[in-house]
Design a protein around this motif. Sequence first.
Motif, short mmCIF file in Angstrom:
data_model
loop_
_atom_site.label_atom_id
_atom_site.label_comp_id
_atom_site.label_asym_id
_atom_site.label_seq_id
_atom_site.Cartn_x
_atom_site.Cartn_y
_atom_site.Cartn_z
N LEU A 126 44.46 37.18 31.27
CA LEU A 126 44.88 36.05 32.09
C LEU A 126 44.64 34.76 31.32
O LEU A 126 43.58 34.57 30.74
N ASP A 130 43.89 30.96 35.24
CA ASP A 130 45.00 31.61 35.94
C ASP A 130 44.49 32.91 36.56
O ASP A 130 43.88 33.74 35.88
N ARG A 131 44.74 33.09 37.86
CA ARG A 131 44.25 34.30 38.54
C ARG A 131 45.39 35.19 39.03
O ARG A 131 45.15 36.15 39.77
N LEU A 133 47.39 37.92 38.44
CA LEU A 133 47.51 39.10 37.58
C LEU A 133 48.91 39.71 37.66
O LEU A 133 49.45 40.19 36.66
N ARG A 137 51.34 40.26 34.42
CA ARG A 137 51.92 41.55 34.07
C ARG A 137 53.43 41.44 33.92
O ARG A 137 54.02 42.09 33.05
N ALA A 168 40.91 43.88 31.76
CA ALA A 168 42.09 43.36 32.47
C ALA A 168 42.12 41.84 32.49
O ALA A 168 43.18 41.23 32.43
N ASP A 170 40.63 39.64 30.27
CA ASP A 170 40.55 38.87 29.03
C ASP A 170 41.27 39.49 27.83
O ASP A 170 41.22 38.91 26.73
N SER A 175 46.94 48.18 32.78
CA SER A 175 45.66 48.86 32.99
C SER A 175 45.73 50.37 33.10
O SER A 175 44.69 51.03 33.10
N THR A 234 30.95 44.23 25.61
CA THR A 234 31.88 45.27 26.05
C THR A 234 33.04 45.47 25.08
O THR A 234 33.66 46.51 25.08
N TRP B 202 40.45 44.62 42.08
CA TRP B 202 41.33 43.47 41.81
C TRP B 202 42.37 43.77 40.75
O TRP B 202 43.45 43.20 40.74
N TRP B 203 42.07 44.68 39.84
CA TRP B 203 42.91 44.99 38.69
C TRP B 203 43.93 46.08 38.98
O TRP B 203 44.82 46.34 38.16
N TRP B 226 35.04 39.06 39.61
CA TRP B 226 34.98 39.69 38.28
C TRP B 226 34.83 38.57 37.26
O TRP B 226 35.73 37.74 37.12
N THR B 228 33.84 37.04 33.32
CA THR B 228 33.78 37.34 31.88
C THR B 228 33.09 36.18 31.17
O THR B 228 33.23 35.03 31.61
N LEU B 230 31.48 39.83 30.60
CA LEU B 230 30.75 40.70 31.50
C LEU B 230 29.26 40.65 31.13
O LEU B 230 28.91 40.79 29.96
N GLY B 242 34.79 32.69 43.09
CA GLY B 242 35.19 31.43 42.49
C GLY B 242 34.72 31.27 41.06
O GLY B 242 35.21 30.41 40.34
N ASP B 243 33.74 32.10 40.65
CA ASP B 243 33.22 31.99 39.27
C ASP B 243 34.02 32.84 38.29
O ASP B 243 33.76 32.79 37.08
N GLY B 244 34.97 33.64 38.79
CA GLY B 244 35.64 34.58 37.90
C GLY B 244 37.16 34.59 38.06
O GLY B 244 37.78 33.55 38.26
N HIS B 245 37.74 35.78 37.96
CA HIS B 245 39.18 35.92 37.80
C HIS B 245 39.92 36.43 39.03
O HIS B 245 41.13 36.58 39.01
#
Lengths: 297, 297
Positions: A126, A130-131, A133, A137, A168, A170, A175, A234, B202-203, B226, B228, B230, B242-245
């Motif tokens: 992403l 931007d959220r 997904l 895709r 997914a 970054d 997936s 990771t 979410w993915w 989610w 990153t 991670l 709100g802190d993630g994706h």
Amino acid sequence: MSAVDVPGGAPARVETPAPGDPRLARLSLNQRTTASWDLRSAIDGCLAAGLPSIGLWREPVAEVGLETAVRWVQESGLRVSSLCRGGFFTVSEPDAVEQAYAENVRALDEAQALGARTLVLVPGGLPAGDRDLVAARERAAAAVERLVPEAEQRGVVLGIEPMNPIYAADRGVVSTLAQALDIAERFTPAQVGVVVDTFHLWWEPGVREQILRAGDRIVSYQVCDWITPLPADTLLARGMMGDGHVDFASFTRWVAEAGYTGDAEVEIFNADVWAAPGADTVATLARRYVELVQPHL
Amino acid sequence: MSAVDVPGGAPARVETPAPGDPRLARLSLNQRTTASWDLRSAIDGCLAAGLPSIGLWREPVAEVGLETAVRWVQESGLRVSSLCRGGFFTVSEPDAVEQAYAENVRALDEAQALGARTLVLVPGGLPAGDRDLVAARERAAAAVERLVPEAEQRGVVLGIEPMNPIYAADRGVVSTLAQALDIAERFTPAQVGVVVDTFHLWWEPGVREQILRAGDRIVSYQVCDWITPLPADTLLARGMMGDGHVDFASFTRWVAEAGYTGDAEVEIFNADVWAAPGADTVATLARRYVELVQPHL
């Protein structure tokens, strides 16, 4: 070479196969598995260990220049099982989209020059902030479509690599193998295929059915293990075959059942593996491959 | 309460909703989000912040004893949105299978006593050395089936929780909502439902369609982000909304579209969140909830 396996340090359970051993006939070293080696060392390492094939990365190729890389590869007689990597085309800003397209066309040029069977496409994650997904895709699918004529012209097959959902956000918004095939099937198998990687797909529900569905669209079979606890970084979470939870016998049989006749490329991103001497890593992966993968291929 | 958000330290973008604010009417605190609080503190914390509902865990309930826990919950007037957790029934040794079954029956007893709407089932991972994921998934489905009469007798709905594939090896072999529904649909919605958790799902490709397919089988809606990179301990990888994706607006709308009318339970496993005072964490999650989730529920 060492009789201790990298990175676990367990005693090897099989002898290191000697160059010329027919069991090595489809084994490919993905360059990133021996990250400390430059291109020359990687080519020499494959030749010394009797591996007939190599998976190249663009960065070490660029280090020596394309022309030199092409000459070295041709002189070595190694097959180029894949070129990593194109993709990263989930960007949304018009300028970034054009840049990504141009970069992928350059990657296709390199794949053609190097005689790579396929260009591996890692879709990208992403964009920052931007959220959406679903939209990312769709952009990935549109970018593949735009590259098809360029790839075709160069005789290179585009290989969409579905990535473990851990990436997914970054790295790769595609997936599952099912999702990669939904995109690939809009084109002919000579245009767009899929990369089947055990690390990314071992967990996918119904993955056997998806592998059979993929059939001749499988342009690359990449192997490495899913290990727990997952390493802190990771991106470097991949393990040597046999050190983790992947059922290589079943997974490899399904890939064979699908009709795949290409190379099995060992691609391991792992700090411990990278810390070992390259030759020890190649010896270990050759042993693990003939023990766990090759009998089922 | 602090006007700085946990754990990011960003200034809050909305005011902390006061007790009695109608926007809090469906907000539930999953106990594990405030891991430093015992049951008494968690109940008091919900009451002080005006949260009408709590998601309980078996361990803190056991600490004070079931009878006391039941009395405290009843006196508090809080709803029990779920009890975490049953499951861990992918074991294969006959003794372990019986032990897991007995443990789950005990969990159902507790859910009934506590008035929990659902018992959350975390399937469990691969037994040590076992690489047959397909068989482990079948054992999970068989274990659910065996629990159905016990759950029905107690008026508790079994909630299968599909887990992010990051946990497929060591925690939860059911990896997608589609797969959880394939199991749940063998039974009636009053018997077996599914837990929809943003972190886990979410993915998932086509997750909107799966959420709509789930419909009245959604027995719990759990929210967290989610993030990153991670965190190093993947078990503690969940972030504050709100802190993630995660696109909470879209995801929550889909859950509402499916007809879900229950609570939204905030469940965050994260070392930074756990290090903050519980009341600050509850204030932050209430703000993030009314900003990001509640408007779409």
